[in-house]
Scaffold this active site. Structure first.
Site, PDB file in Angstrom:
ATOM      1  N   CYS A  85       0.648  -4.266   4.313  1.00 42.17           N
ATOM      2  CA  CYS A  85       1.359  -5.392   3.934  1.00 42.17           C
ATOM      3  C   CYS A  85       2.454  -5.670   4.866  1.00 42.17           C
ATOM      4  O   CYS A  85       2.574  -5.936   5.940  1.00 42.17           O
ATOM      5  CB  CYS A  85       1.756  -5.167   2.426  1.00 42.17           C
ATOM      6  SG  CYS A  85       2.355  -6.936   1.608  1.00 42.17           S
ATOM      7  N   HIS A 200      -3.712  -3.771  -0.626  1.00 40.84           N
ATOM      8  CA  HIS A 200      -3.159  -2.508  -0.716  1.00 40.84           C
ATOM      9  C   HIS A 200      -4.222  -1.409  -1.063  1.00 40.84           C
ATOM     10  O   HIS A 200      -4.329  -1.409  -2.182  1.00 40.84           O
ATOM     11  CB  HIS A 200      -2.007  -2.635  -1.674  1.00 40.84           C
ATOM     12  CG  HIS A 200      -0.875  -3.449  -1.272  1.00 40.84           C
ATOM     13  ND1 HIS A 200       0.368  -2.693  -1.017  1.00 40.84           N
ATOM     14  CD2 HIS A 200      -0.465  -4.789  -1.354  1.00 40.84           C
ATOM     15  CE1 HIS A 200       1.144  -3.505  -0.720  1.00 40.84           C
ATOM     16  NE2 HIS A 200       0.862  -4.851  -0.824  1.00 40.84           N
ATOM     17  N   GLU A 202      -3.609   1.697  -0.980  1.00 43.12           N
ATOM     18  CA  GLU A 202      -2.652   2.756  -1.911  1.00 43.12           C
ATOM     19  C   GLU A 202      -2.474   2.456  -3.369  1.00 43.12           C
ATOM     20  O   GLU A 202      -2.071   3.448  -4.112  1.00 43.12           O
ATOM     21  CB  GLU A 202      -1.424   3.072  -1.076  1.00 43.12           C
ATOM     22  CG  GLU A 202      -0.271   2.061  -1.548  1.00 43.12           C
ATOM     23  CD  GLU A 202      -0.391   0.841  -0.555  1.00 43.12           C
ATOM     24  OE1 GLU A 202       0.655  -0.048  -0.728  1.00 43.12           O
ATOM     25  OE2 GLU A 202      -1.564   0.494   0.031  1.00 43.12           O
TER      26      GLU A 202
END
Length: 227
Positions: A85, A200, A202
């Site tokens: 990002c 994302h 994560e």
């Protein structure tokens, strides 16, 4: 393995990154953006957020931070660098990845789950995925529209540097959330050790977060080192 997670003023996905790395068995430490020495680390993670409030352009000021000279050295040495990002925006602004991330076509901050198709499985980041597998990953950005000039885009496609593309989930008709050219969601450098992506991974490493489709990306790094 030990990874550095760079904190810029305005980072807000740093704890998410640490959770994901540690869940995969990777030691993680936060490093402030003024650091000038990353010796002792095996990789660098540039997290999402709003570095410097996204003033000027998203990632533009963070790209000038002292730590980025070390990140550049890491990349040149063939070590692993991941920017997610805002981290992806920083990598393009720093010239470590080609192209740019522009404002979403809808001109709105977009936060939702999207389909992300795996285009390559010969990289440490993707070795545990299947070719063509569609992952369910969250996005949260206002400037995620990938753009590159026609010559650069042709080179990226020809050299296989596109790693992830937006893809429909089921019968979804409008699956490209920001207008990225060629549905590009993530790319690597020519050497294949620097990854930038807008979705994302994560934030998708545990069922309590809504899914685990991002976890294999981090586990793949561990397996790469373990051989």
């Amino acid at each position: 393995m030990k990874w550095a997670i760079v904190r810029f003023p305005g980072s807000n996905c740093d704890e998410d990154a640490r959770f994901a790395l540690e869940k995969a068995g990777i030691r993680a430490e936060f490093v402030w953006h003024t650091a000038q020495d990353l010796r002792g680390f095996d990789g660098v993670f540039l997290p999402g957020g709003f570095s410097y409030g996204d003033y000027l352009r998203a990632g533009a000021l963070a790209a000038k931070s002292p730590v980025m000279a070390e990140v550049r050295r890491f990349a040149q040495e063939g070590r692993y660098v991941i920017g997610v990002c805002n981290g992806f925006q920083v990598l393009t602004e720093a010239g470590l990845l080609p192209g740019a991330l522009l404002a979403n076509l809808n001109l709105h901050f977009t936060c939702k789950e999207v389909g992300v198709r795996v285009e390559r499985t010969d990289l440490p980041f993707t070795r545990l995925y299947r070719q063509g597998q569609v992952l369910r990953l969250p996005i949260a950005h206002a400037e995620g529209r990938y753009y590159a000039d026609p010559e650069t885009l042709k080179r990226l496609e020809g050299e296989g540097q596109v790693v992830f593309r937006y893809a429909p989930l089921g019968e979804e008709a409008h699956y490209n959330p920001n207008g990225s050219l060629n549905d590009i969601a993530g790319i690597v450098n020519e050497r294949g050790n620097v990854l930038g992506m807008m979705p994302h991974p994560e934030r998708a490493v545990d069922p309590i977060l809504g899914g685990e489709d991002g976890l294999p990306l981090f586990l793949g790094l561990v397996q790469e080192v373990a051989g």
